[in-house]
Design an enzyme around this catalytic site. Structure first.
Site, PDB file in Angstrom:
ATOM      1  N   ARG A 121       0.875  -1.136  -0.087  1.00  0.00           N
ATOM      2  CA  ARG A 121      -0.010  -0.045  -0.044  1.00  0.00           C
ATOM      3  C   ARG A 121       1.011   1.337   0.009  1.00  0.00           C
ATOM      4  NH1 ARG A 121      -5.611  -1.205   3.219  1.00  0.00           N
ATOM      5  NH2 ARG A 121      -6.342  -0.356   1.640  1.00  0.00           N
ATOM      6  N   GLN A 126      -1.612   3.144  -5.179  1.00  0.00           N
ATOM      7  CA  GLN A 126      -2.992   3.838  -4.961  1.00  0.00           C
ATOM      8  C   GLN A 126      -4.121   3.604  -6.189  1.00  0.00           C
ATOM      9  OE1 GLN A 126      -2.825   7.644  -3.258  1.00  0.00           O
ATOM     10  NE2 GLN A 126      -2.336   7.151  -1.287  1.00  0.00           N
ATOM     11  N   ASP A 129      -5.373  -0.332  -6.148  1.00  0.00           N
ATOM     12  CA  ASP A 129      -5.792  -0.654  -4.689  1.00  0.00           C
ATOM     13  C   ASP A 129      -7.182  -1.141  -4.531  1.00  0.00           C
ATOM     14  OD1 ASP A 129      -5.945  -1.232  -1.923  1.00  0.00           O
ATOM     15  OD2 ASP A 129      -4.693   0.364  -1.144  1.00  0.00           O
ATOM     16  N   SER A 132      -8.964  -0.810  -1.233  1.00  0.00           N
ATOM     17  CA  SER A 132      -9.640   0.642  -0.947  1.00  0.00           C
ATOM     18  C   SER A 132     -10.556   1.114  -1.925  1.00  0.00           C
ATOM     19  CB  SER A 132      -8.269   1.770  -1.327  1.00  0.00           C
ATOM     20  OG  SER A 132      -7.273   1.721  -0.500  1.00  0.00           O
ATOM     21  N   TYR A 225      -1.133   0.722   9.768  1.00  0.00           N
ATOM     22  CA  TYR A 225      -2.316  -0.167  10.200  1.00  0.00           C
ATOM     23  C   TYR A 225      -2.265  -0.180  11.608  1.00  0.00           C
ATOM     24  CZ  TYR A 225      -2.962  -2.372   5.431  1.00  0.00           C
ATOM     25  OH  TYR A 225      -3.050  -2.629   4.219  1.00  0.00           O
TER      26      TYR A 225
END
Ligand code: NAD
Length: 379
Positions: A121, A126, A129, A132, A225
């Site tokens: 990530r 992005q 992803d 997401s 995270y």
């Protein structure tokens, strides 16, 4: 030689997304690839075969036999894996932590499998992803489900029959899904609060016009995270939350810890303390649940009249936009390897190397390799 890219109907019950949209098929063709689809490959997301300009429409088995690259939403079935040519590439959600027999089949068929869940990530990743893009759909839909089930309006209304106070909504977990849920609940006019154990979410929650609910627990982990809470931290969080929950009309829970069961955040005693008619939507129901008693795909009503709604595959409930985002994610990932229609995998690129699950008869992801080895030992 031109790369042939294939997509077929998803067969998992309830799955309505398509891995390939007409827009992405056109972009892939413009990069020199050939496209083959099964008849009706996009139908569940309202993409008619005719909308895929210049692609060949075949029976599934023929499409798979021709594929150099096979695009999926759900993991491929064992039958699909068997129908692919040795050395073909599969890209999609592969759920490597489940079903070791699937990973074994991919390995033994010498498939080069990319599990999009494993994509690092990073900023460069992005646009690829899928976690997401699909989490954003989930966060949006969860709030609509809550609004539909709630016995109250979300917004404040000033009417001839008096003023209606806005609903108080709490979003638990402010990752991608949670932030989208906050934004959606705000747009519907609710009074919104959010909380997360990562301290940086305070600013993100506030930038959406919501209030950060401070329970006095912070658990930033590695790679952006959350880490698992200690027993003491959990107790503190639980105590403070139990008190706060009494004031909310709607709660949406989105908290996850990657690769582990979702943390249990709301227990039965907390539910018993909530207002009758309150609604909880648990997006984490499929991965163990943030709420005691939640069941994926069903609604449970507590003795004091709180509805606990466990969601299942929310992204599939908005298949048009979920597919559009998902297919663009896969396109952006494929673009790393497609040059003049030919596929060249650059193993020095960490996005390629770290997303790879199986290649050339080997399992490349260590935790999955260990899982498959353990499953073998138990046979
Ligand atoms: P996720 O689905 O793993 O978890 C959802 C949220 O739950 C997280 O915000 C997590 O902190 C929270 N949570 C976990 N345990 C909790 C608990 N006990 N109580 C309250 N909240 C708890 O997370 P995600 O949405 O996939 O993303 C997590 C992070 O990764 C975010 O910071 C996100 O912005 C970042 N991210 C970065 C990229 C990138 O740069 N390419 C892409 C996506 C996400």
């Amino acid at each position: 030689m031109a790369t042939t890219i294939a997509a077929v109907r998803e067969t998992t019950p309830g799955e309505r997304r398509a891995a390939l949209t007409p827009e992405v098929a056109k972009k892939l063709k413009a990069r020199g690839a050939q496209i083959v689809i099964e008849a009706g490959a996009g139908a569940s997301a309202y993409f008619a075969d005719a909308a895929y300009a210049g692609v060949e429409v075949l029976a599934a088995a023929q499409a798979l036999a021709r594929a150099d690259v096979f695009l999926k939403v759900q993991p491929p079935t064992l039958e699909e894996i068997a129908a692919l040519r040795e050395g073909a590439v599969v890209i999609g959600h592969l759920q490597p932590h489940l079903a070791p027999e699937r990973t074994k089949a991919l390995r033994d068929r010498k498939i080069t499998a990319f599990a999009m869940e494993l994509l690092p990530r990073t900023t460069r990743a992005q646009a690829m992803d899928v976690l997401s893009s699909q989490a954003a759909v989930g966060g949006y839909k969860a709030v609509l489900i809550a609004a539909e089930a709630a016995p109250k309006f979300f917004p404040m209304l000033t009417t001839a029959a008096g003023t209606i106070r806005p609903s108080k909504v709490l979003i638990v977990g402010a990752g991608v899904a949670g932030l989208q849920a906050i934004a959606t609940a705000k747009r519907l006019g609710a009074q919104v609060e959010g909380f997360d154990v990562r301290p940086e979410t305070k600013e993100q929650i506030e930038s959406l016009g919501a209030k950060f609910l401070d329970l006095g627990v912070s658990a930033a982990g590695s790679g952006g995270y959350a880490r698992e809470l200690t027993a003491e931290e959990r107790e503190q969080q639980q105590k403070a939350l139990a008190e706060q929950l009494k004031g909310f009309d709607v709660v949406v829970t989105t908290a996850a810890v990657p690769g582990r069961r979702a943390p249990r955040i709301i227990n039965a005693a907390m539910v018993a303390g909530m207002k009758p008619g309150a609604v909880i939507v648990d997006i984490a129901a499929e991965t163990g649940g943030n709420v005691e008693g939640s069941e994926a795909g069903s609604t449970v009503v507590s003795a004091n009249g709180v509805s606990i709604i466990g969601t299942a595959n929310l992204p599939a409930s908005a298949p048009v936009h979920a597919s559009e985002m998902y297919a663009r994610n896969l396109y952006n990932f494929l673009e790393l390897s497609l040059k003049d229609g030919a596929l060249t995998l650059d193993w020095d690129d960490e996005l390629i190397a770290k997303t790879c699950l199986t290649h050339a008869g080997e399992i490349r992801h260590e935790p999955t390799k260990a899982l498959v080895d353990t499953a073998k030992a138990q046979d």
